[in-house]
Design a protein around this motif. Structure first.
Motif, mmCIF file in Angstrom:
data_model
loop_
_atom_site.group_PDB
_atom_site.id
_atom_site.type_symbol
_atom_site.label_atom_id
_atom_site.label_comp_id
_atom_site.label_asym_id
_atom_site.label_seq_id
_atom_site.Cartn_x
_atom_site.Cartn_y
_atom_site.Cartn_z
ATOM 1 N N GLN A 96 0.813 -1.216 0.000
ATOM 2 C CA GLN A 96 0.000 0.000 0.000
ATOM 3 C C GLN A 96 0.850 1.271 0.000
ATOM 4 O O GLN A 96 0.526 2.238 -0.692
ATOM 5 N N ALA A 97 1.922 1.283 0.770
ATOM 6 C CA ALA A 97 2.785 2.469 0.799
ATOM 7 C C ALA A 97 3.362 2.760 -0.581
ATOM 8 O O ALA A 97 3.512 3.924 -0.977
ATOM 9 N N LEU A 98 3.663 1.712 -1.335
ATOM 10 C CA LEU A 98 4.202 1.872 -2.688
ATOM 11 C C LEU A 98 3.188 2.553 -3.597
ATOM 12 O O LEU A 98 3.532 3.451 -4.377
ATOM 13 N N MET A 99 1.920 2.146 -3.510
ATOM 14 C CA MET A 99 0.886 2.745 -4.348
ATOM 15 C C MET A 99 0.600 4.186 -3.925
ATOM 16 O O MET A 99 0.363 5.059 -4.769
ATOM 17 N N ILE A 100 0.637 4.444 -2.621
ATOM 18 C CA ILE A 100 0.440 5.819 -2.144
ATOM 19 C C ILE A 100 1.566 6.709 -2.666
ATOM 20 O O ILE A 100 1.337 7.837 -3.108
ATOM 21 N N LEU A 155 4.871 6.625 -12.985
ATOM 22 C CA LEU A 155 5.566 5.423 -13.437
ATOM 23 C C LEU A 155 7.071 5.663 -13.567
ATOM 24 O O LEU A 155 7.882 4.791 -13.220
ATOM 25 N N ALA A 156 7.446 6.836 -14.073
ATOM 26 C CA ALA A 156 8.872 7.156 -14.193
ATOM 27 C C ALA A 156 9.524 7.203 -12.817
ATOM 28 O O ALA A 156 10.652 6.728 -12.624
ATOM 29 N N TRP A 157 8.820 7.776 -11.839
ATOM 30 C CA TRP A 157 9.327 7.821 -10.474
ATOM 31 C C TRP A 157 9.484 6.403 -9.912
ATOM 32 O O TRP A 157 10.478 6.083 -9.286
ATOM 33 N N THR A 158 8.493 5.572 -10.153
ATOM 34 C CA THR A 158 8.550 4.191 -9.662
ATOM 35 C C THR A 158 9.732 3.446 -10.266
ATOM 36 O O THR A 158 10.449 2.724 -9.562
ATOM 37 N N PRO A 163 12.496 -0.017 -9.112
ATOM 38 C CA PRO A 163 12.399 -0.753 -10.387
ATOM 39 C C PRO A 163 11.875 -2.174 -10.251
ATOM 40 O O PRO A 163 11.173 -2.662 -11.137
ATOM 41 N N GLN A 164 12.176 -2.828 -9.138
ATOM 42 C CA GLN A 164 11.707 -4.208 -8.968
ATOM 43 C C GLN A 164 10.208 -4.284 -8.712
ATOM 44 O O GLN A 164 9.607 -5.352 -8.867
ATOM 45 N N GLN A 165 9.608 -3.162 -8.340
ATOM 46 C CA GLN A 165 8.178 -3.126 -8.072
ATOM 47 C C GLN A 165 7.385 -2.471 -9.205
ATOM 48 O O GLN A 165 6.182 -2.265 -9.089
ATOM 49 N N TYR A 166 8.065 -2.158 -10.304
ATOM 50 C CA TYR A 166 7.405 -1.429 -11.397
ATOM 51 C C TYR A 166 6.186 -2.173 -11.916
ATOM 52 O O TYR A 166 5.112 -1.568 -12.112
ATOM 53 N N ALA A 167 6.312 -3.450 -12.161
ATOM 54 C CA ALA A 167 5.202 -4.220 -12.745
ATOM 55 C C ALA A 167 3.965 -4.150 -11.863
ATOM 56 O O ALA A 167 2.840 -4.008 -12.365
ATOM 57 N N THR A 197 6.528 -1.770 -19.278
ATOM 58 C CA THR A 197 7.654 -2.110 -18.418
ATOM 59 C C THR A 197 8.481 -0.856 -18.177
ATOM 60 O O THR A 197 8.373 0.145 -18.907
ATOM 61 N N GLY A 198 9.356 -0.915 -17.194
ATOM 62 C CA GLY A 198 10.197 0.232 -16.888
ATOM 63 C C GLY A 198 11.185 0.566 -17.983
ATOM 64 O O GLY A 198 11.744 1.673 -18.007
#
Length: 223
Positions: A96-100, A155-158, A163-167, A197-198
């Motif tokens: 959840q923190a990643l999506m926020i 997405l660019a920030w992610t 990068p491992q959580q981009y998908a 993909t990243g």
């Protein structure tokens, strides 16, 4: 945990005297977005303030960006809002923190466009269709373009930070946007599909130029 100096900066921007005045949910969201906010304030020097709504309306989204007196206003509308975290439905607690964080990056994308003085402005080489559009349809189109740009910034920030959580983030964003019709103000799939993909982003370029390159491609299909 938010570094103390940044946390105090966030509180000052929100007009709060102490962390005790933040709810647990507000603290959790600000903590999740702290890296983005620190980047926006300290490196980009964006004119951004944080506002906490004392009472949310039933139609308010938990996080939004507005503009007032030449400044960006990041607005948290969570108090009294039982649906504040509906956008995270189905997301595991661990992610959840990643999506926020991605949502905060999205809003910073809006602020950057505003600070550059190009809000609702097409990039060089693009022109509005010569065919006149109804006022409502044009307003939706302008908003959709800005939402597309901001989604690409997220997405660019992610890709830059996680990068491992981009998908996982990209799939979640497509899911969130899926109910929006292509013609709706948040129908950004034309842009999201350009970055499955990243690898779609060039790390040698500044973050916002990475997003802008794909955004220009998506504009060609946004007619």
């Amino acid at each position: 945990m938010i570094k103390r100096a940044l946390f105090l900066l966030l509180l000052t921007s929100a007009g709060l005297a102490s962390a005790a005045q933040l709810t647990d949910m507000e603290t959790r969201w600000l903590t999740a977005g702290s890296a983005v906010l620190g980047y926006a304030k300290q490196e980009l020097k964006l004119p951004i303030d944080i506002t906490v709504q004392p009472q949310a309306r039933s139609t308010d989204v938990p996080l939004a960006l507005g503009f007032q007196d030449g400044r960006c206003k990041l607005v948290l509308s969570m108090r009294g809002n039982p649906n504040a975290e509906d956008v995270l439905a189905g997301v595991s607690a661990e992610q959840q923190a990643l999506m926020i964080e991605a949502m905060v990056a999205h809003e910073i994308g809006h602020c950057w466009r505003y600070a550059q003085g190009v809000w609702h402005v097409l990039p060089a080489g693009f022109e509005e269709s010569a065919q006149p559009a109804l006022e409502q349809a044009q307003a939706l189109r302008l908003t959709r373009r800005e939402e597309g740009f901001a989604d690409l910034v997220a997405l660019a920030w992610t890709q830059h930070r996680h990068p491992q959580q981009y998908a996982a983030v990209a799939a979640w964003m497509r899911q969130v946007r899926q109910p929006a019709s292509a013609a709706g103000s948040h129908g950004t799939l034309a842009w999201l599909q350009l970055a499955p993909t990243g690898a779609a982003f060039n790390p040698a370029q500044p973050l916002f130029e990475q997003a802008a390159k794909l955004w220009r491609q998506g504009l060609l299909d946004d007619e």
